[in-house]
Scaffold this motif. Structure first.
Motif, short mmCIF file in Angstrom:
data_model
loop_
_atom_site.label_atom_id
_atom_site.label_comp_id
_atom_site.label_asym_id
_atom_site.label_seq_id
_atom_site.Cartn_x
_atom_site.Cartn_y
_atom_site.Cartn_z
N GLY A 61 0.97 -0.28 -11.94
CA GLY A 61 0.27 -0.47 -11.03
C GLY A 61 0.38 -0.71 -9.46
N GLN A 62 1.56 -1.41 -9.46
CA GLN A 62 1.38 -1.78 -7.89
C GLN A 62 1.86 -0.34 -7.11
OE1 GLN A 62 5.04 -3.96 -8.93
NE2 GLN A 62 3.95 -6.46 -8.31
N LYS A 63 2.34 0.14 -7.49
CA LYS A 63 2.50 1.74 -7.20
C LYS A 63 1.15 2.38 -6.90
CE LYS A 63 6.83 3.45 -8.84
NZ LYS A 63 7.49 4.40 -9.34
N ALA A 64 -0.56 2.48 -7.86
CA ALA A 64 -0.91 2.53 -7.59
C ALA A 64 -2.03 2.35 -6.50
CB ALA A 64 -1.74 2.58 -9.33
N ARG A 65 -2.14 0.86 -6.47
CA ARG A 65 -1.89 0.68 -5.10
C ARG A 65 -2.09 0.55 -4.41
NH1 ARG A 65 -1.96 -5.87 -7.23
NH2 ARG A 65 -0.40 -5.14 -8.50
N VAL A 66 -0.90 0.81 -3.81
CA VAL A 66 0.03 1.51 -2.30
C VAL A 66 -0.94 2.30 -2.16
CG1 VAL A 66 1.98 1.71 -1.56
CG2 VAL A 66 1.27 -0.25 -3.04
N SER A 67 -0.89 3.69 -2.88
CA SER A 67 -1.45 4.91 -2.64
C SER A 67 -2.92 4.86 -3.03
CB SER A 67 -1.18 5.36 -4.04
OG SER A 67 -1.06 7.08 -4.04
N LEU A 68 -3.20 4.26 -3.44
CA LEU A 68 -4.76 3.94 -3.29
C LEU A 68 -5.37 3.28 -1.61
CD1 LEU A 68 -7.83 4.03 -3.74
CD2 LEU A 68 -7.36 1.54 -4.42
N MET A 69 -4.20 2.66 -1.32
CA MET A 69 -4.91 1.92 0.02
C MET A 69 -4.34 2.59 1.47
SD MET A 69 -6.17 -0.61 1.87
CE MET A 69 -6.27 -2.06 0.69
N LEU A 123 10.13 6.67 1.85
CA LEU A 123 9.59 5.09 3.08
C LEU A 123 9.10 4.59 2.45
CD1 LEU A 123 6.83 7.60 4.75
CD2 LEU A 123 9.21 7.54 5.69
N SER A 124 9.74 3.08 3.05
CA SER A 124 9.44 1.55 2.48
C SER A 124 7.79 1.61 1.98
CB SER A 124 9.54 0.63 2.79
OG SER A 124 8.59 0.85 4.79
N VAL A 125 7.25 0.63 1.05
CA VAL A 125 6.04 0.63 1.15
C VAL A 125 5.25 0.88 2.28
CG1 VAL A 125 4.20 -0.83 0.36
CG2 VAL A 125 6.34 -0.70 -1.59
#
Lengths: 572, 212
Positions: free
Chosen positions: B141-149, B94-96
């Motif tokens: 870091g970006q992945k971690a933020r997307v995962s959190l959101m 899946l996309s972001v």
């Protein structure tokens, strides 16, 4: 295991039954077929007047002058083909695993596997025949031949060409199974430790890795042994004829207009089953002996050597094996477009599309029939496999060693031993001679391959994705359909391609379940073998190969297109 | 009035007769309870029990209550407990934007409304315009933020953290840690943090429960 899935829907309640249904579908026909063979073998077949239990059929069988020769041929060709294939696979892995050459070999596996046995046999026959490409390439400058020599290369009495035909097809299969086994054991550490202790690479592999790998591929080896001993289509093309192998002779008796020969055919099928069981037992005993000798060898401290020669030997053998298929297919292609082609010309004098044009009308219905049978049987096998694997995930119904044996049962019990009985039962029940019967029988053979292809990738999927998806609100079905299956698209397509190729290659099941009335590319191609028209045979064998290769191409390209913007799935 | 927050009431988890976890505690909304212990002490096992994905090989007893409601026997998807692992575990097919949409509850109707929510979420984490991106092209870091959101968009009522900062470099770790705790406080979520890193515990600033 995924806990607490919804079990209120009918589909969810049925899921735990999937493994039992699947085993019933695979094992049921084998058991019923063997019983259906044993009855007539002992004289019991009321429809043909056999009401009493007798040994007459066995007496007739052992009175047949060719029984000893046919039995010996079945055993020797089977054991020789299996031993050579196993040795070659072990040498390739020992000498080349981890190298760039090995990765190339790995990439070539799928196309080599997808070539149906009959097509590969035809290709090999066109290469090694007295008027084949090898003779043409070496004549007259090397051999002095200006006409095809009178040599019995094909269908030789010792079954050497049959063994060669089996080896070129079984090596890719055993190599695939070995690769799967290698991923389950820590090979690098073991090999590196042995290397650090001063062992040569090949010796290190055989001393530290082979025993563990063999334990994992034992069942596939047994399947190869049983198959090689009893194969019919390859034997019809490459095997001896005076007498033929036992399985071919059984088929002749089965198809004889004299129905009383059914008793003889059944007795011979039981004898063939006994031969396979006996040979498997002997093979098992040989395993113990080799293991004993191996343990002594392991502790002798010999570090080995000759790595270069073994590397060269194994690579040459691998190239020869792969080339036999590749050049064979190329030979089929040339023959299918050949106009006048005199010996010893390497290529035809003219090329023409005449053979293709003349057979297009006949070819399409056969292609359609083949496609329908392969598609439906693969689809059903895939559904059952996914249901089994998901039941394993949700309900912990993981198959034990015994269940794994049952999975291999249709591959180890000789086709000729239970399909003859199954045909007899089908005639009784009026279920033979149509597409549904053929599909049902194909599923028995497609299912194990689809399951074996898909089980490892399905189980290796990172279950934490499922936990995250569930924490995000997805149910068990949501995890399966929205996360797991899309992520496993490539292995699912590859497993389907394997199943499709297996279905396309089925000769005996199609012939017997279809009672000769259902025609597929394989039955037609093999039937044409006796006619000897190479151009027509090539058209059918090539169509068969192309149809088997198509799903592999789709399995390669569909994920590549769908996931072209998904770097994380490009190598999934 | 039910007790708001996450309550572990006499939770005992055993394997092969050995007690791995024995805990009774309460985490109030916005509070962080850090669970520390050596490898194999049952930290992650405790989280599996709370989200409802404990393997069948374990024997467990005790209640998990969320805002006073016993959720012990609920299916994982019905518990409304979010979790972040060491790996971001963004779905690679899946996309972001689609990953974030996976987290959105179905109760948010309409394509436009869902898109608006996703765009706003991406803006919140400084990734505006990243909706169509392949997750694999993002930095750690970006992945971690997307995962959190993605997890926050699913509307959790508690947050479990299974060493989610351990694979980030020092600079990113501080920022992500700060973001996670700030979001948890802003959303009034009780947080249970599992870690063996004292810096994480210090940053969380709450109580520490040790497992042996």
């Amino acid at each position: 295991m995924t806990p607490r899935c919804d079990t209120t829907t009918a589909r969810a309640r049925l899921l735990p039954w999937a493994p039992f249904l699947t085993l019933a579908i695979m094992v049921g026909p084998v058991v019923a077929g063997v019983l259906g063979t044993i009855g007539p073998a002992f004289g019991y077949m009321p429809a043909l007047g056999g009401d009493a239990i007798t040994l007459t059929a066995f007496v007739m069988l052992f009175d047949w002058p060719g029984i000893t020769r046919a039995s010996v041929l079945s055993v020797t060709t089977g054991v020789a083909a299996t031993s050579l294939s196993l040795l070659l696979v072990a040498l390739i892995c020992a000498a080349w695993s981890g190298s760039r050459a090995f990765r190339i070999i790995e990439r070539m596996l799928s196309p080599l596997l997808s070539v149906p046995h009959a097509a590969a046999a035809f290709g090999l026959a066109f290469l090694i025949a007295p008027s084949g490409w090898i003779a043409r390439a070496t004549s007259p400058w090397l051999t002095g031949w200006d006409r095809p020599p009178d040599l019995l290369i094909l269908q030789d009495p010792l079954g050497l060409s049959l063994i060669a035909g089996l080896v070129v097809k079984e090596v890719p299969f055993l190599l695939l199974m070995t690769l799967a086994a290698l991923t389950q054991i820590r090979t690098v550490q073991a090999r590196d430790t042995a290397l650090a202790l001063g062992y040569a690479p090949v010796t290190a592999w055989f001393k530290t890795i082979f025993p563990r790998v063999y334990a994992q591929i034992r069942l596939p080896v047994y399947a190869v042994l049983a198959f090689s001993m009893t194969v019919v289509d390859v034997s019809l093309i490459l095997g001896p004829t005076t007498p033929s192998t036992l399985s071919v002779q059984i088929l002749k008796w089965m198809n004889d207009p004299d129905l009383s020969l059914r008793f003889l055919a059944s007795a011979a099928a039981v004898w063939q089953l006994a031969l396979v069981i006996g040979t498997l037992i002997l093979w098992r005993l040989a395993e113990f002996a080799v293991a004993r000798l191996g343990r002594i060898w392991v502790t002798t401290g010999t570090r080995g050597g000759a790595t270069r020669s073994i590397k060269a030997l194994s690579l040459t053998a691998a190239i020869l094996s792969a080339s036999a298929i590749a050049l064979g297919i190329l030979g089929l292609l040339v023959w299918s477009f050949a106009g006048f082609w005199s010996f010893p010309d390497l290529l035809p004098g003219t090329f023409t599309t005449r053979t293709w044009m003349r057979h297009t009308t006949n070819l399409w219905p056969v292609i359609t029939e083949t496609l329908i049978i392969a598609s439906v049987s693969t689809f059903v096998a895939l559904l059952l496999t996914l249901a089994c694997l998901e039941a394993e995930e949700r309900h912990g119904l993981k198959p034990g060693t015994r269940a794994l044996w049952l999975l291999y049962l249709p591959l180890i019990v000789p086709q000729i031993a239970f399909l003859t009985g199954l045909q007899t039962l089908a005639i009784y029940t009026g279920l033979d001679g149509n597409r549904t019967a053929v599909i049902a029988v194909h599923i028995v053979f497609v299912l194990p391959y689809v399951f074996l292809s898909l089980a490892d990738p399905f189980r290796a999927w990172d279950a934490r994705y499922g936990r995250v998806a569930r924490a995000l609100g997805a149910g068990c079905d949501g995890v399966l359909w929205r996360v797991r299956l899309p992520m496993l698209l490539r292995p699912i397509l590859i497993a389907s391609a394997v199943g499709f190729a297996v279905s396309i290659g089925q000769f005996l099941p199609t012939l017997l379940a279809g009672a000769g009335r259902v025609q597929t590319l394989t039955t037609e191609a093999v039937a044409l073998a006796s006619g000897g028209d190479r151009r027509v045979i090539s058209v059918y064998a090539l169509s068969q190969t192309a149809l088997a290769l198509l799903p592999f191409a789709l399995a390669l390209f569909v994920p590549a297109i769908l996931w072209r913007n998904r770097r994380g799935l490009r190598h999934a | 009035m039910p007790d708001p927050g996450l309550t572990l009431d006499g939770v005992v988890i055993r394997r092969d007769g050995r007690t791995l976890v024995d805990i009774s505690d309460h985490v109030a909304p916005g509070e962080v309870l850090t669970v520390m212990g050596p490898s194999g002490s049952g930290k992650s096992t405790l989280l599996s029990y709370i989200i409802g994905t404990l393997d069948a090989g374990f024997a467990a007893q005790g209640q998990v209550k969320l805002n006073g409601t016993d959720i012990t026997d609920l299916a994982p998807e019905a518990r409304h407990v979010g979790i972040l692992f060491q790996d971001d575990l963004l779905f690679p097919h899946l996309s972001v934007g689609e990953n974030l949409a996976f987290g959105l509850r179905a109760s948010i109707k309409g394509r436009a409304e869902r898109k608006r929510k996703i765009d706003a979420a991406l803006e919140d984490i400084g990734l505006a315009g990243f909706a169509a991106r392949d997750p694999d092209t993002l930095s750690g870091g970006q992945k971690a933020r997307v995962s959190l959101m993605r997890m926050l968009l699913s509307g959790p009522k508690a947050l479990l953290l299974d060493e989610p900062f351990s694979r980030l470099d020092t600079e990113r770790r501080d920022k992500i840690r700060e973001l996670v705790f700030a979001q948890a406080r802003a959303n009034g979520l009780p947080v249970l943090l599992v870690t063996h890193d004292h810096a994480d515990a210090d940053a969380a600033g709450g109580r520490v429960h040790r497992l042996d």
